[in-house]
Design a protein around this motif. Structure first.
Motif, mmCIF file in Angstrom:
data_model
loop_
_atom_site.group_PDB
_atom_site.id
_atom_site.type_symbol
_atom_site.label_atom_id
_atom_site.label_comp_id
_atom_site.label_asym_id
_atom_site.label_seq_id
_atom_site.Cartn_x
_atom_site.Cartn_y
_atom_site.Cartn_z
ATOM 1 N N HIS A 132 0.856 -0.950 0.489
ATOM 2 C CA HIS A 132 -0.378 0.348 0.013
ATOM 3 C C HIS A 132 0.507 0.892 -0.017
ATOM 4 O O HIS A 132 1.539 1.062 1.045
ATOM 5 N N GLY A 133 0.345 1.709 -0.867
ATOM 6 C CA GLY A 133 1.648 2.923 -0.630
ATOM 7 C C GLY A 133 0.735 4.640 -1.696
ATOM 8 O O GLY A 133 0.050 4.150 -2.879
ATOM 9 N N ARG A 134 1.056 5.541 -1.140
ATOM 10 C CA ARG A 134 -0.058 6.546 -2.144
ATOM 11 C C ARG A 134 1.592 7.791 -2.461
ATOM 12 O O ARG A 134 1.897 8.482 -1.140
ATOM 13 N N ILE A 135 1.575 8.029 -3.326
ATOM 14 C CA ILE A 135 2.625 9.197 -3.879
ATOM 15 C C ILE A 135 2.014 10.135 -4.726
ATOM 16 O O ILE A 135 1.232 10.065 -5.273
ATOM 17 N N VAL A 136 2.612 11.324 -4.389
ATOM 18 C CA VAL A 136 2.295 12.152 -5.059
ATOM 19 C C VAL A 136 3.477 13.843 -5.423
ATOM 20 O O VAL A 136 3.857 14.236 -4.620
#
Length: 292
Positions: A132-136
């Motif tokens: 799981h990961g969210r990168i912006v």
């Protein structure tokens, strides 16, 4: 509390957009690591704490690999994980290309592009392990469409789009979603670029709601979200259907003659990867040569 239980790192969060991002993530339930090279990080972390949130401040440059690694490790030690990274830190060194020093060009690329690379690599393994990961990545209309006097900034910001495109593909199997945010806001970086009458409309707080869409569980991946004054748009890197010109000595002349057809936006697509361009070109050549 859309982000309850999530841990987020926001770089360049001592002022402006980064501060607005950090405050919104905290209000949405995330524990926040507030990073900045200046003293503002501590103040923002304290502001989050005073509002009932949980935050820690880390003062370091995003280009300092050892310091970034230590920041990520401290986030894991204190909060247990890292789910979200917002690469927001940046600087400006605006001047026309004819007058720009190579040092200023390198510096802007180093902070915006390599700073994002350093921070992303520091969390990449963690996100893969937890699936799981969210990168912006913070891109810009300057990178997407150009802006006078910002060749260094534009080059760095468009490079982040390319980084996002590939990392989104590589991270998909591990639940890592990577997106770009292209903000328009009046901050310290844009102090002399935006007319005073417009600054009231371009507050950072009207950009940050878009960030929530890019880091929540339902987030897209490979999206370029543009935001300013409470308005949100999506930008795309598209590919036209084009035209076949052959491979004989007159091919160049045919490219010139077919220029309008090559650029016709009717039927354009958003390729799933760079390989889609190759496939389109090979298919066109195969049809022209009657190759099955």
């Amino acid at each position: 509390m859309k982000l309850e239980g999530k841990v987020a790192i926001v770089t360049g969060a001592g002022t402006g957009l980064g501060r607005a991002h950090a405050l919104l993530l905290a209000r949405s339930g995330a524990k926040v690591v507030v990073n900045d090279v200046g003293e503002g990080a501590a103040a923002v972390a304290a502001e989050i704490g005073a509002a009932g949130g949980d935050a820690m401040a880390v003062r370091c440059s995003v280009t300092d690999e050892a310091a970034v690694a230590a920041m990520v490790e401290e986030a894991r030690r204190r909060f247990g994980a890292v789910h979200i990274l917002v690469n927001n830190a940046g600087i400006l060194r605006d001047v026309t290309f004819a007058k720009m020093s190579l040092d200023d060009f390198r510096l802007v690329v180093e902070v915006h592009l390599m700073g994002s690379v350093v921070c992303t690599q520091a969390v990449w393994g963690i996100m893969r392990e937890q699936n799981h990961g969210r990168i912006v990545m913070t891109t810009s209309s300057t990178g997407l469409y150009g802006n006078f006097g910002q060749s260094n900034y534009g080059a760095a910001k468009m490079a982040l789009v390319g980084l996002m495109q590939t990392l989104a593909l590589e991270g998909a199997r591990n639940g890592i979603k990577v997106n770009c945010l292209a903000p328009t806001a009046a901050t310290a970086m844009t102090e002399n670029l935006i007319p005073p009458t417009m600054k009231a409309l371009l507050v950072p707080e009207l950009v940050s709601p878009g960030l929530l869409a890019l880091v929540c569980d339902e987030a897209p991946t490979r999206a370029i979200l543009c935001a300013g004054a409470g308005h949100f748009e999506r930008a795309y890197v598209t590919l036209t259907a084009g035209a076949y010109a052959g491979d004989d000595p007159d091919a160049g002349e045919r490219v010139i003659a077919a220029w309008e057809a090559i650029g016709d936006p009717a039927g354009q697509t958003v390729p799933e990867s760079g390989g889609a361009q190759i496939q389109q070109e090979l298919a066109s050549a195969a049809r022209a040569r009657n190759i099955a």
